[in-house]
Each structure stands twice: as structure tokens, then as C-alpha cells.
Design an enzyme around this catalytic site. Structure first.
Site, PDB file in Angstrom:
ATOM      1  N   LYS A   9      15.673  14.753  20.497  1.00  0.00           N
ATOM      2  CA  LYS A   9      15.956  13.552  19.684  1.00  0.00           C
ATOM      3  C   LYS A   9      15.122  13.583  18.407  1.00  0.00           C
ATOM      4  CE  LYS A   9      12.464  10.949  22.300  1.00  0.00           C
ATOM      5  NZ  LYS A   9      12.259   9.990  23.409  1.00  0.00           N
ATOM      6  N   ARG A  18      11.811  -1.513  29.244  1.00  0.00           N
ATOM      7  CA  ARG A  18      12.483  -1.212  27.985  1.00  0.00           C
ATOM      8  C   ARG A  18      13.962  -1.057  28.342  1.00  0.00           C
ATOM      9  NH1 ARG A  18       9.868   3.753  24.736  1.00  0.00           N
ATOM     10  NH2 ARG A  18      11.539   4.783  25.851  1.00  0.00           N
ATOM     11  N   TYR A  22      -5.040   5.865  -6.373  1.00  0.00           N
ATOM     12  CA  TYR A  22      -4.844   4.419  -6.512  1.00  0.00           C
ATOM     13  C   TYR A  22      -5.974   3.615  -5.869  1.00  0.00           C
ATOM     14  CZ  TYR A  22       0.026   5.574  -7.691  1.00  0.00           C
ATOM     15  OH  TYR A  22       1.165   6.060  -8.265  1.00  0.00           O
ATOM     16  N   MET A  25       2.656   8.403  -2.608  1.00  0.00           N
ATOM     17  CA  MET A  25       3.995   8.742  -2.132  1.00  0.00           C
ATOM     18  C   MET A  25       4.241  10.251  -2.098  1.00  0.00           C
ATOM     19  SD  MET A  25       7.739   7.494  -3.498  1.00  0.00           S
ATOM     20  CE  MET A  25       7.388   5.763  -3.275  1.00  0.00           C
TER      21      MET A  25
HETATM   22  C1  LIG Z   1      11.558  10.747  24.430  1.00  0.00           C
HETATM   23  C2  LIG Z   1      11.951  10.729  25.831  1.00  0.00           C
HETATM   24  C3  LIG Z   1      11.529  11.735  26.719  1.00  0.00           C
HETATM   25  C4  LIG Z   1      10.555  12.819  26.324  1.00  0.00           C
HETATM   26  O1  LIG Z   1       9.240  12.296  26.315  1.00  0.00           O
HETATM   27  P1  LIG Z   1       7.990  13.237  26.000  1.00  0.00           P
HETATM   28  O2  LIG Z   1       6.809  12.384  26.287  1.00  0.00           O
HETATM   29  O3  LIG Z   1       8.096  13.590  24.551  1.00  0.00           O
HETATM   30  O4  LIG Z   1       8.120  14.406  26.887  1.00  0.00           O
HETATM   31  C5  LIG Z   1      12.017  11.711  28.011  1.00  0.00           C
HETATM   32  N1  LIG Z   1      12.861  10.744  28.414  1.00  0.00           N
HETATM   33  C6  LIG Z   1      13.259   9.751  27.606  1.00  0.00           C
HETATM   34  C7  LIG Z   1      14.163   8.695  28.118  1.00  0.00           C
HETATM   35  C8  LIG Z   1      12.817   9.697  26.292  1.00  0.00           C
HETATM   36  O5  LIG Z   1      13.214   8.690  25.496  1.00  0.00           O
END
Ligand SMILES: *Cc1c(COP(=O)(O)O)cnc(C)c1O
Length: 383
Positions: free
Chosen positions: A39, A137, A271, A319
Site C-alpha cells: 500500500k 478501527r 526562515y 519546501m
Molecule cells: C499496513 C497494514 C499491514 C502491514 O503492517 P506493517 O506493520 O507495516 O507490517 C498489515 N495489515 C493491515 C491491515 C495493514 O493496514
């Protein structure tokens, strides 16, 4: 690019390191299949090259948060099991079902969308029911679980879906000994036993993320979902360095010095003038900033390696650039500046930047911006 001068900035992605990490993780969970979580553009490393390399090294599943990310992998020609889990009513449901994705389903509302498109398209959708075992969640609460399981089984009996997985996600796996780990595992076993008692026969049962894969063998079940560890980054300082965990960092973030100049004592830098030179010195200009993912919270603290020495961000990260005090030294313009990497040349690591910015190393690598080209090294499998 002119001649052989290196680019302004680049994120070098070592695919041999990624493959080695996948093999290490598989050895940690020898009885389970491995899902490489890619992801967020593979945590900033580039989804398609990283997914391809992970599959070469023995991963048999790919995981993404959004369906769009999963569909992009299919469009790039990646076959095999691909799972995604973060849905909103807009889907895209039909495309996801037709692309044979495994759909993480957390509630009845989502199951209804899947059933609707399965009926319309004539495809049997693969669904993986997600239990909220305590993360709070995504996932289905225990009280709502019997209804979700019943509706999924009813749709399965009609040939509309196949329940391919039962799964959950940990809240505190990166804090060894945290009581929530055992509580979630108990809850997961209960919710799993309920679903199996009702007749669900999942291909895979899974709950382990990277820290659980590395430290909690009893959580491995049929599949482990590893993200950060695939990229050679430690899930948390408490678990140790990447080397302690047998992992090798995949990303090196480097830039070319854009300017080196002498300045007098008492000269403000960047800055707000939060840094003022203590004496006559030299300043080096590093041409990356928060637009490139260098955290502004690392103003005054972020470490870089220039000319074999650690230097610290002088004043604010802007930036597009920040300055470092070179203490009178004059490396040439174009000199390689390493923000972070595996540490082979004494450079800082992503974990060092996380500490400097008050965040986690996940955020450091994932936020490296699209203006920084990814340069893949060791693309070909050795041997
Ligand atoms: C991001 C994610 C993972 C991977 O987690 P890591 O700590 O990066 O290994 C696994 N399962 C779900 C549902 C996630 O959202």
C-alpha cells in the site's frame, strides 16, 4: 541531467535487499504464506517493482489498503492473490470483483455492495471477513459478527461470494508484552471458531503484521501480512535495529549539494533565523525539502552524511531545501549528501530521522514525495 552528474535528489531502491528481507520473513514464519503489503506505493518505495521483487522472493500474496491500489497492480500485469481492505461506498466494487481481488469486508454495508455486483456481473466475489478484535478501527465488532457471518454464508450458498479468509489486525504488536496482544489473540480465536462452527472454510486465517511476524510465532496462522519489514525498516526501536532483526534497509535517500559558500559569524540561516552561525563557517545547501518528504519537524535536528561526516539541518527545513553548517569545510558542489540509508557508509538511517522528527520510521519512508525519482538497483535476481 548533464553528463554523469547525479540528479538533484533520488531514492535508490535496492531490490536485492527487499528480496532478502522477504526470504528472512518467510524463514521467521515457515508454516505461513507471506503477503507483501505494498500500500501507499510500497511505503514510498514504488509498488510495482517492489511487488514484483517480493513475489520473486516467495511472497504469494500482495496487499493494499485501497481497491485502486490493488487494481493498479492488476493493470501492471501482476497475477495471483491481491487483497485490499479500505472501502467507501464508491468502491469501485465491480472492477474489484471482476479483477478477482480478495476483498476485506468489515461490515454488512460493504457485503451488500459485493453481493449486488456479484449478481450483476456473474462473478463469484472473494470476501475476507475482518474481525475487530480490539483495534477499534476497521473490522466487525463481536456483537455484529454473527449477522455478518450469516449473511456471507447465505450469499456463498447462492454462489455470489466465497468466504476466502477470516482476519484481523493488531493494535500493539510493536510493544512486546502489551496485554492487548493476548486479549486480541483470544478474541480472534473465538470469532474464528464461531465462523468455522457456522460452516466457514477460509483459505487463510491471518492477523500478524511485521512486528507480530518477527516476535510472536503464535500469531502466524496461515498467512502473515508484512509491510514495513519488507522494506528493511524496524517496526519500532523497542524491537531493535533492522540489523538486529536480520533486515536490510531498501531505500537510500540521497541529494547533490547545490551550493557551498563562506559566511561570516552571526549569519542567520533559513526562515525565521532559528540558526545563527557561531563563527565564520561554510554552509551547504541540500536541495530537498518538505515537498520531497523531508519532515519540517526535523528542522534543527535532522542528520545527513556529507563528505564522511554527520551534519545537522541548520534552521528550518523549507519546501525545497535546507542548509547544513559544514564547519569551514568545502566539499564540491554536487557532492553526494545521504539523508538516510542502510548505514553502510556511516550514514543516518530512517530510524534516526524518525527520532529527529518525533515520528516513526514508517512515516519517513512513506512520505518521500513524487518529485524524488526512484532509482532501482539490483533489479535482476542474482544466481
Ligand atoms: C499496513 C497494514 C499491514 C502491514 O503492517 P506493517 O506493520 O507495516 O507490517 C498489515 N495489515 C493491515 C491491515 C495493514 O493496514
Amino acid at each position: 541531467m548533464t553528463g554523469n552528474a547525479p540528479a538533484r535528489a533520488r531514492a535508490e531502491i535496492d531490490l536485492a535487499a527487499l528480496r532478502a528481507n522477504v526470504r528472512t520473513l518467510r524463514a521467521q514464519a515457515p508454516a505461513a504464506a507471506l503477503m507483501a503489503v505494498v500500500k501507499a506505493d510500497a511505503y514510498g518505495h514504488g509498488a510495482v517493482p517492489c511487488a514484483t521483487a517480493a513475489l520473486e522472493a516467495g511472497a504469494t500474496w500482495l496487499g493494499t489498503a485501497t481497491p485502486e491500489e490493488a487494481l493498479a497492480l492488476r493493470a501492471a500485469g501482476l497475477s495471483g492473490r491481491i487483497m485490499c481492505w479500505l472501502w467507501t461506498p464508491s468502491g469501485p466494487w465491480r472492477e474489484a470483483v471482476e479483477a478477482d481481488l480478495d476483498l476485506g469486508i468489515s461490515g454488512l454495508w460493504a457485503l451488500k455492495h459485493v453481493i449486488r455486483v456479484a449478481r450483476a456481473s456473474g462473478h463469484t466475489a472473494r470476501v475476507q471477513l475482518k474481525a475487530d478484535t480490539g483495534l477499534g478501527r476497521n473490522g466487525c465488532q463481536p456483537a455484529d459478527w454473527p449477522e455478518l457471518v450469516a449473511q456471507a454464508l447465505r450469499a456463498q450458498a447462492q454462489g455470489l461470494v466465497r468466504v476466502t479468509g477470516i482476519w484481523s489486525h493488531f493494535a500493539c504488536a510493536d510493544e512486546p508484552g502489551h496485554p492487548a496482544i493476548a486479549a486480541q489473540l483470544d478474541r480472534f480465536r473465538e470469532m474464528l471458531a464461531y465462523a468455522e462452527g457456522q460452516g466457514v472454510r477460509p483459505d487463510v486465517r491471518h492477523i500478524a503484521n511485521s512486528p507480530a511476524t518477527l516476535t510472536l510465532p503464535e500469531t502466524h496462522f496461515d498467512l502473515v501480512r508484512t509491510g514495513i519489514a519488507v522494506y528493511g525498516v524496524s517496526p519500532s526501536p523497542e524491537l531493535g535495529t533492522p540489523a538486529d532483526l536480520g533486515l536490510r534497509p531498501v531505500m537510500t535517500l540521497a541529494a547533490s549539494l547545490a551550493l557551498v559558500k563562506h559566511v561570516p559569524a552571526g549569519h542567520g540561516v533559513s526562515y525565521g533565523h532559528h540558526y545563527v552561525t557561531a563563527g565564520e563557517t561554510t554552509l551547504g545547501l541540500v536541495p530537498v525539502g518538505y515537498a520531497d518528504g523531508v519532515p519540517r519537524h526535523a528542522s534543527g535536528t535532522g542528520p545527513v552524511l556529507v563528505g564522511g561526516k554527520w551534519r545537522t539541518v541548520a534552521g528550518r527545513v523549507a519546501m525545497d531545501q535546507f542548509a547544513v553548517d559544514l564547519g569551514g569545510e568545502e566539499p564540491p558542489v554536487g557532492e553526494r549528501v545521504i539523508l538516510f540509508g542502510p548505514g553502510d557508509h556511516g550514514e543516518p538511517t530512517a530510524e534516526d530521522w524518525a527520532q529527529a522528527a518525533g515520528t516513526i520510521a514508517y512515516e519517513i519512508v512513506t512520505r518521500i514525495g513524487t518529485r524524488v525519482p526512484r532509482v532501482y538497483v539490483n533489479k535482476e535476481q542474482e544466481g
